[in-house]
Design an enzyme around this catalytic site. Structure first.
Site, PDB file in Angstrom:
ATOM      1  CG  ASN A   9      -7.893  -4.048 -18.976  1.00  0.00           C
ATOM      2  OD1 ASN A   9      -7.836  -5.161 -18.442  1.00  0.00           O
ATOM      3  ND2 ASN A   9      -7.394  -3.803 -20.189  1.00  0.00           N
ATOM      4  CE  LYS A  11      -3.548  -2.814 -19.808  1.00  0.00           C
ATOM      5  NZ  LYS A  11      -2.843  -2.290 -20.963  1.00  0.00           N
ATOM      6  CG  HIS A  98      -7.615  -4.352 -24.516  1.00  0.00           C
ATOM      7  ND1 HIS A  98      -6.274  -4.303 -24.846  1.00  0.00           N
ATOM      8  CD2 HIS A  98      -7.814  -3.377 -23.599  1.00  0.00           C
ATOM      9  CE1 HIS A  98      -5.691  -3.339 -24.140  1.00  0.00           C
ATOM     10  NE2 HIS A  98      -6.611  -2.766 -23.376  1.00  0.00           N
ATOM     11  CD  GLU A 100      -2.830  -4.672 -23.594  1.00  0.00           C
ATOM     12  OE1 GLU A 100      -3.410  -5.398 -22.769  1.00  0.00           O
ATOM     13  OE2 GLU A 100      -2.383  -3.542 -23.299  1.00  0.00           O
ATOM     14  CD  GLU A 170      -8.696   0.992 -24.118  1.00  0.00           C
ATOM     15  OE1 GLU A 170      -8.633   1.389 -22.952  1.00  0.00           O
ATOM     16  OE2 GLU A 170      -8.270  -0.114 -24.477  1.00  0.00           O
ATOM     17  N   GLY A 176      -0.715   2.364 -22.122  1.00  0.00           N
ATOM     18  CA  GLY A 176       0.469   1.959 -21.360  1.00  0.00           C
ATOM     19  C   GLY A 176       1.727   2.739 -21.698  1.00  0.00           C
ATOM     20  CB  SER A 212      -1.629   7.129 -20.774  1.00  0.00           C
ATOM     21  OG  SER A 212      -0.765   6.139 -21.301  1.00  0.00           O
TER      22      SER A 212
HETATM   23  C1  PEP Z   1      -6.013  -0.367 -21.251  1.00  0.00           C
HETATM   24  O1  PEP Z   1      -5.271  -1.336 -21.185  1.00  0.00           O
HETATM   25  O2  PEP Z   1      -7.193  -0.512 -21.608  1.00  0.00           O
HETATM   26  C2  PEP Z   1      -5.470   0.945 -20.924  1.00  0.00           C
HETATM   27  C3  PEP Z   1      -6.172   1.997 -21.229  1.00  0.00           C
HETATM   28  O3  PEP Z   1      -4.242   0.963 -20.316  1.00  0.00           O
HETATM   29  P1  PEP Z   1      -3.466   2.255 -19.700  1.00  0.00           P
HETATM   30  O4  PEP Z   1      -4.494   3.033 -18.909  1.00  0.00           O
HETATM   31  O5  PEP Z   1      -2.415   1.669 -18.842  1.00  0.00           O
HETATM   32  O6  PEP Z   1      -2.946   3.033 -20.853  1.00  0.00           O
END
Ligand code: PEP
Length: 254
Positions: A9, A11, A98, A100, A170, A176, A212
């Site tokens: 992803n 973003k 997601h 966000e 997630e 992040g 992460s």
């Molecule tokens: C994401 O945005 O779906 C995600 C898992 O981000 P990160 O790997 O940076 O934590």
């Protein structure tokens, strides 16, 4: 057998030229070239970089996905993007729900379910995201939260749509932050999600862990029995890191 998936992803990162370069590096990596028989590789650039990514991935096993879509095919929805157009461009996947988007666009489980249903109807595979916040984990209501998300999304999308989707667990506090869930925390959540899916015969859906993920923690996460791959944010913007994660998934899938 459940399909292993590594999805990136990106973003709101990469312009079209960056996307071309990044996809070219990914498709030329040995681990990605080895992956198709073991692991499905997907990258999800921003909308305006999708066309370039599709061209750069053309003729390879790497699929391109979008990060969102609207729940209708067309109509008076200024600024929105139709899943029928995304599918027509040649995309295979779309991320829906997601955290966000839940946070900044206030997307509800009901809307996320409708997005998944419309995406599926248009020929895209939805990657449906669920996960708890830090407060919810600390209040010990993680399973209530993800169970409710799955039930409401399934009620809105329909069981057949969820059966044809990929789920991404997630935990919001891991996205992040550099603080991934431990393999035990992730496995517990995945096993719970699988038991919820089992109720309507969807236990073979692939469940990805996201939050992460790096090439360093991927191996322990992928050794968990209910983890079928990863949705990778930050590390997917670096071709070497992303392809190493694909390599770890290849090893785990053998
Ligand atoms: C994401 O945005 O779906 C995600 C898992 O981000 P990160 O790997 O940076 O934590």
């Amino acid at each position: 057998m459940r399909t292993k998936v590594i999805a990136g992803n990106w973003k709101m990162n990469t312009n079209p030229e960056d996307a071309t370069e990044l996809v070219k590096k990914i498709v030329s990596s040995a681990s990605v070239q080895l992956a198709p028989s073991l692991v499905r590789v997907v990258v999800c650039p921003p909308y305006l970089s999708l066309a370039n990514a599709l061209i750069a991935a053309g003729g390879t096993s790497v699929s391109i996905g979008a990060q969102n879509c609207h729940h209708e095919e067309k109509g008076a929805y200024t600024g929105e993007v139709s899943p029928v157009v995304l599918a027509g461009m040649g995309l295979g996947y779309v991320i829906v729900g997601h955290s966000e988007r839940r946070r900044y666009q206030l997307e509800s489980n009901e809307i996320i379910g409708r997005k998944a249903a419309r995406a599926h109807e248009c020929g895209l595979t939805p990657i449906i995201c669920v996960g708890e916040t830090l407060d919810e984990r600390e209040d010990d209501i993680t399973t209530d939260v993800i169970g409710t998300q799955i039930r409401l999304i399934t009620a809105s999308a329909g069981e057949d749509v969820v059966k044809a989707s990929v789920i991404a667990y997630e935990p919001v506090w891991a996205i992040g932050t550099g603080r991934a869930a431990t393999p035990l925390q992730a496995q517990d959540a995945h096993a719970f999600i699988r038991s919820e899916l089992h109720i309507f015969g969807a236990q073979d859906v692939s469940i990805l862990y996201g939050g992460s993920v790096t090439d360093e923690n991927a191996s322990l996460l992928f050794s968990c029995p209910d983890i079928d791959g990863a949705l990778v944010g930050g590390a997917s913007l670096n071709a070497d890191s992303f392809c190493s994660i694909v390599g770890v998934a290849n090893e785990a899938a053998r």
